[in-house]
Motif scaffolding. Structure first.
Motif, PDB file in Angstrom:
ATOM      1  N   ASP A  67      79.238  -6.852 -36.878  1.00 43.49           N
ATOM      2  CA  ASP A  67      80.575  -6.660 -37.659  1.00 43.49           C
ATOM      3  C   ASP A  67      81.086  -5.165 -37.354  1.00 43.49           C
ATOM      4  OD1 ASP A  67      82.445  -6.301 -39.645  1.00 43.49           O
ATOM      5  OD2 ASP A  67      81.650  -7.909 -40.730  1.00 43.49           O
ATOM      6  N   PHE A 116      84.658  -7.851 -34.361  1.00 40.46           N
ATOM      7  CA  PHE A 116      83.292  -8.019 -34.284  1.00 40.46           C
ATOM      8  C   PHE A 116      83.029  -7.444 -32.616  1.00 40.46           C
ATOM      9  CE2 PHE A 116      84.374 -11.115 -37.473  1.00 40.46           C
ATOM     10  CZ  PHE A 116      83.199 -11.109 -38.236  1.00 40.46           C
ATOM     11  N   ARG A 123      81.911 -14.226 -38.049  1.00 42.83           N
ATOM     12  CA  ARG A 123      81.052 -13.895 -37.357  1.00 42.83           C
ATOM     13  C   ARG A 123      80.494 -15.051 -36.162  1.00 42.83           C
ATOM     14  NH1 ARG A 123      76.827  -9.626 -37.887  1.00 42.83           N
ATOM     15  NH2 ARG A 123      75.420  -9.867 -36.160  1.00 42.83           N
TER      16      ARG A 123
END
Length: 189
Positions: A137, A142, A112
């Motif tokens: 997410d 992402f 992330r």
């Protein structure tokens, strides 16, 4: 038949970059803290843990030097061959790839934080006032969005979890994006 040197080089380069990036992102202080707190570790394991970042960086840099020497080049009127060996299927690159395969050393996925860095660079790398970037997410990747006063639901950027590749998407609900992106990745209509 051995894979061409150009293919081998690209695969190895991705793995070496992945190892370097993982080691550079590792928090040395956290590693030392964990090694110090883990009282059940023998001295050799604790020492290895403390030195692991430096060892990975050194080994990846060494393999990078090998890749620099054994890189593909194009000879006039000839297929791409290894610059050092002069062959299409470089034995050195094959040997290094065999070792990495044996230890299951592959490219790391995008996390992330890295997705946010890439999205921030995409949205804010062109100058102007910085825009807040949100990252969510979505399984295979992402979803990132920059929030602008003029376009509060502006375009989505998806950062692929496996490759880090960026793709732009129109605004859509999260579940719809997940389904569309999964189809996009697998090539389904």
């Amino acid at each position: 038949m051995k894979p061409p040197a150009a293919d081998l080089h690209a695969r190895l380069h991705a793995r070496v970059c992945s190892a370097l990036l993982a080691a550079m992102r590792a928090d040395v202080t956290a590693i030392d803290t964990v090694a110090g707190l883990a009282t059940d570790l023998d001295p050799h394991t604790a020492g290895f843990l403390r030195e692991s970042r430096r060892l990975v960086l050194a080994c990846a840099a060494a393999v990078s030097s090998v890749l620099d020497v054994h890189r593909p080049t194009t000879a006039p009127d000839a297929p791409r061959v290894c610059r050092e060996c002069g062959t299409g299927g470089c034995r050195t690159l094959n040997a290094v790839l065999t070792v990495l395969d044996a230890y299951a050393a592959g490219p790391a996925g995008i996390d992330r934080a890295e997705a946010w860095r890439r999205a921030d660079r995409f949205f804010n790398g062109r100058g102007g006032p910085p825009l807040p970037v949100a990252v969510e997410d979505i399984g295979d990747g992402f979803a990132a969005r920059a929030f602008t006063p003029s376009e509060p639901t502006g375009p989505l950027l998806v950062v692929d979890r496996r490759t880090g590749r960026l793709t732009r998407w129109p605004p859509m609900p999260r579940e719809t994006l997940i389904a569309h992106y999964r189809h996009h990745r697998t090539g389904l209509p």
